[in-house]
Enzyme design. Structure first.
Site, PDB file in Angstrom:
ATOM      1  N   SER A  65      -2.587 -43.732 -49.637  1.00  0.00           N
ATOM      2  CA  SER A  65      -2.706 -45.249 -51.040  1.00  0.00           C
ATOM      3  C   SER A  65      -2.298 -46.142 -50.306  1.00  0.00           C
ATOM      4  O   SER A  65      -2.852 -46.642 -49.074  1.00  0.00           O
ATOM      5  CB  SER A  65      -1.912 -44.919 -52.656  1.00  0.00           C
ATOM      6  N   PHE A 127       2.011 -47.198 -64.019  1.00  0.00           N
ATOM      7  CA  PHE A 127       1.909 -47.145 -62.466  1.00  0.00           C
ATOM      8  C   PHE A 127       1.547 -45.504 -62.416  1.00  0.00           C
ATOM      9  O   PHE A 127       0.474 -44.893 -61.852  1.00  0.00           O
ATOM     10  CB  PHE A 127       2.353 -47.383 -60.929  1.00  0.00           C
ATOM     11  N   LEU A 130      -1.383 -44.296 -64.205  1.00  0.00           N
ATOM     12  CA  LEU A 130      -2.617 -43.890 -63.719  1.00  0.00           C
ATOM     13  C   LEU A 130      -2.487 -43.016 -62.253  1.00  0.00           C
ATOM     14  O   LEU A 130      -4.162 -42.897 -62.560  1.00  0.00           O
ATOM     15  CB  LEU A 130      -2.821 -45.684 -63.160  1.00  0.00           C
ATOM     16  N   ASP A 188     -10.102 -40.686 -59.646  1.00  0.00           N
ATOM     17  CA  ASP A 188      -8.626 -41.690 -59.218  1.00  0.00           C
ATOM     18  C   ASP A 188      -9.179 -42.880 -60.136  1.00  0.00           C
ATOM     19  O   ASP A 188     -10.343 -43.396 -60.279  1.00  0.00           O
ATOM     20  CB  ASP A 188      -9.071 -41.833 -57.814  1.00  0.00           C
ATOM     21  N   HIS A 216      -5.383 -39.786 -58.526  1.00  0.00           N
ATOM     22  CA  HIS A 216      -4.444 -40.140 -57.357  1.00  0.00           C
ATOM     23  C   HIS A 216      -3.072 -39.570 -57.083  1.00  0.00           C
ATOM     24  O   HIS A 216      -3.282 -39.712 -55.868  1.00  0.00           O
ATOM     25  CB  HIS A 216      -4.299 -41.423 -58.216  1.00  0.00           C
TER      26      HIS A 216
END
Length: 242
Positions: A65, A127, A130, A188, A216
């Site tokens: 990332s 986060f 996610l 993702d 992700h």
């Protein structure tokens, strides 16, 4: 194989979450996982300057990332002093632009940044959820990610988000002539897998692949599968030099 590989984590997470991937790579590489800069500056060059000074030369750079985006920019800066580049769920631009639509919408990112400024702890937990989205055990993975949330101050987290938003690695990807491997995740929620074709079009030479059935946080969910892909790519690149 005696290649040296440096692993950089993503935003908001401690580098220890990369330990399973490092262990899966076994003793075939010299693997080190390193923290991102702890800066309150949102200037990309300040982050790259610190990483360039801190990380060893003539090694492979890999990152997840934000870590992957910083690795890309640093690889382009180092040129021949970088052995190769591996991006893990790392886009050329994290936030969508008119000429790079396969990225997070501007409005979504703006809301996320505002949330971080108001309540960094709650934003970090969101986060983590996610990141886990799309995994076979999303709840369990989210708990593991939440255990690895950074203890960085709010100003540092905001600076990292602003670096994430401002990085545009299209020129860097095209300029780096060393071996490149970029891996995306099919499910993702943060970096669209649809960016893969556009990423591949930028590369002078290299590979872009999409891993199925993961999100992700595939660095934590599928370390063995990732390690196999990384080792194969690095081995082929090394054999090509001999």
């Amino acid at each position: 194989m005696t290649e040296r590989l440096i692993l950089l984590p993503g935003w908001g997470l401690d580098s220890t979450l990369l330990q399973p991937l490092a262990e899966a790579l076994g003793d075939q590489l010299r693997v080190e996982w390193c923290e991102l800069p702890a800066l309150t500056s949102a200037a990309v060059d300040d982050w790259l300057d610190e990483l360039d000074a801190r990380l060893p030369q003539d090694c492979w750079l890999a990152g997840w990332s934000l870590g992957g985006m910083l690795a890309t920019a640093l690889a382009a800066r180092r040129g021949a002093r970088c052995r190769g580049l591996i991006g893990l769920a790392a886009n050329a631009c994290f936030v969508a632009r008119e000429d790079w639509p396969s990225a997070m919408p501007v409005e979504t990112f703006a809301a996320f940044e505002a949330g971080c400024a108001q309540d960094a702890g709650a934003t970090l937990k969101r986060f983590a959820m996610l990141c886990a989205q799309g995994a076979s055990d999303a709840r369990g993975l989210a708990r593991r990610l939440q255990a690895a949330l950074t203890e960085a101050a709010g100003a540092q987290l905001l600076a990292g988000l602003r670096v994430l938003a401002s990085l545009d690695n299209r020129a860097a990807l095209a300029a780096f002539t060393g071996p490149q491997l970029h891996l995306l995740a099919e499910q993702d929620a943060l970096v669209p897998a649809a960016a893969g074709a556009a990423l591949l079009a930028l590369l002078p030479a290299g590979e872009v692949d999409v891993l199925e059935g993961c999100g992700h946080a595939f660095v934590l969910e599928q370390p063995q599968a990732l390690a196999a892909l990384l080792l194969e790519f690095i081995r082929e690149a090394s054999d090509g030099e001999s």
